[in-house]
Design a protein around this motif. Structure first.
Motif, PDB file in Angstrom:
ATOM      1  N   VAL A 162       0.286 -10.920  -1.557  1.00  0.00           N
ATOM      2  CA  VAL A 162       0.967  -9.709  -2.031  1.00  0.00           C
ATOM      3  C   VAL A 162      -0.049  -8.773  -2.692  1.00  0.00           C
ATOM      4  N   GLN A 163      -0.882  -9.361  -3.547  1.00  0.00           N
ATOM      5  CA  GLN A 163      -1.896  -8.560  -4.242  1.00  0.00           C
ATOM      6  C   GLN A 163      -2.816  -7.855  -3.237  1.00  0.00           C
ATOM      7  N   GLU A 164      -3.245  -8.604  -2.210  1.00  0.00           N
ATOM      8  CA  GLU A 164      -4.170  -8.017  -1.243  1.00  0.00           C
ATOM      9  C   GLU A 164      -3.501  -6.908  -0.441  1.00  0.00           C
ATOM     10  N   ASP A 167      -3.298  -3.930  -2.673  1.00  0.00           N
ATOM     11  CA  ASP A 167      -4.617  -3.309  -2.812  1.00  0.00           C
ATOM     12  C   ASP A 167      -4.982  -2.485  -1.581  1.00  0.00           C
ATOM     13  N   GLN A 168      -4.439  -2.887  -0.414  1.00  0.00           N
ATOM     14  CA  GLN A 168      -4.700  -2.109   0.806  1.00  0.00           C
ATOM     15  C   GLN A 168      -3.833  -0.860   0.860  1.00  0.00           C
ATOM     16  N   GLY A 169      -2.972  -0.661  -0.136  1.00  0.00           N
ATOM     17  CA  GLY A 169      -2.208   0.579  -0.223  1.00  0.00           C
ATOM     18  C   GLY A 169      -0.740   0.458   0.157  1.00  0.00           C
TER      19      GLY A 169
END
Ligand SMILES: *[C@@H]1O[C@H](CO)[C@@H](O)[C@H](O)[C@H]1NC(C)=O
Ligand SMILES: *[C@@H]1O[C@H](CO)[C@@H](O)[C@H](O)[C@H]1NC(C)=O
Length: 279
Positions: A162-164, A167-169
């Motif tokens: 989820v975090q990644e 972070d990718q928008g």
């Protein structure tokens, strides 16, 4: 199964030996199909098949911390270290997890590292009484925790994903993580739903459009009801949609406090009330 594996190993040993794979700057030990990190010889580490000339998972030799290295020799430093071009020694970069682990950066615990990065699960204290927490690769706490004694299946893979994605928008990620950062059984994201393996999130069912969710074997009417999104999450997603809509009409950013939801879809412990944080 076994005879086939053995034949493959014997048949390719000659061509392979301890040579460098084409295009890869790493010296491999003679091919051994091994899938247990603990079975690798001393000073070697397990690498996936893709790195061991596409044959099978095997062990690759590495140089220890502070060992002499040659940037072009092709033999790698131990995971977490790299060959310093001036000193010609295997060193950990000062921003890496490994550097912090080696230099007692934290007073009360030593981080576990995955190469240069922080491992997803970090445990503090002693096993009988301590707790484990989910971390991102850079060493920040993310959603998910568990008693160390109960953490044998904790992967934090869902919290990390989820975090990644965020972070990718992507603002509208709706994966549901359980309290230890693993995947809940039923997952929906981007209009599709599936039953997920708890530790990895891999689909263990068909992948269906969200309006067919109730046909999935892991759909539980009592717990899920007719909507996948939980109350906090639906409010947040609605707020994000208004924001996207207003931006499309060149309006100013809406000035409402966003709700803070946890990754299991529940309300976060901290809510922003106007400009103030309240507990
Ligand atoms: C592993 O590395 C250490 C430190 O460089 C060295 O002393 C030891 O002999 C190595 N062991 C093997 C089996 O190569
Ligand atoms: C971990 O998973 C195994 C296999 O699914 C299960 O038997 C065990 O009870 C689990 N451990 C904990 C602490 O949940």
């Amino acid at each position: 199964m076994w005879p086939l594996v053995l034949t493959l190993v014997v048949a390719t040993t000659g061509a392979y030996g301890a040579e460098v794979c084409p295009g890869l700057k790493t010296m491999y030990l003679p091919p051994q199909c091994i899938n247990d990190r603990d079975k690798c010889p001393q000073n070697s580490t397990l690498e996936p098949a893709s790195k061991v000339c596409n044959m099978c998972d095997g062990c690759t030799a590495y140089i220890q911390k502070d060992g002499e290295c040659e940037p072009t020799s092709g033999i790698s430093c131990k995971p977490g270290y790299e060959c310093d071009e001036q000193e010609l020694k295997c060193v950990a970069k000062s921003c890496s997890c490994q550097y912090k682990a080696d230099n007692s950066y934290y007073k009360s615990w030593t981080p576990r590292c995955d190469g240069f990065d922080y491992a997803p699960v970090q445990c503090k204290g002693e096993k009988p009484t301590g707790r484990c927490f989910c971390f991102d690769k850079k060493g920040n706490r993310i959603f998910g925790e568990q008693l160390w004694a109960n953490a044998e299946n904790m992967t934090c893979a869902c919290s990390r994903q989820v975090q990644e994605l965020q972070d990718q928008g992507r603002k509208d990620v709706t994966l549901h993580c359980n309290e230890q950062g693993n995947y809940e059984e039923l997952q929906c994201d981007d209009g599709l739903c599936w039953c997920a393996e708890e530790k990895t999130g891999k689909p263990i069912s068909q992948i269906l459009p969200e309006n067919m969710m109730i046909m999935l074997p892991c759909y539980d009417k009592l717990n899920v009801g007719s909507a996948y999104l939980r109350q906090c999450e639906s409010l947040l997603i609605a707020q994000k949609k208004i924001e996207i809509e207003m931006a499309a009409h060149n309006s100013r950013n809406p000035n409402f406090p966003y709700v803070n939801c946890e990754l299991d879809g529940s309300y976060g412990a901290v809510q922003q009330d106007g400009n103030q944080y309240v507990n």
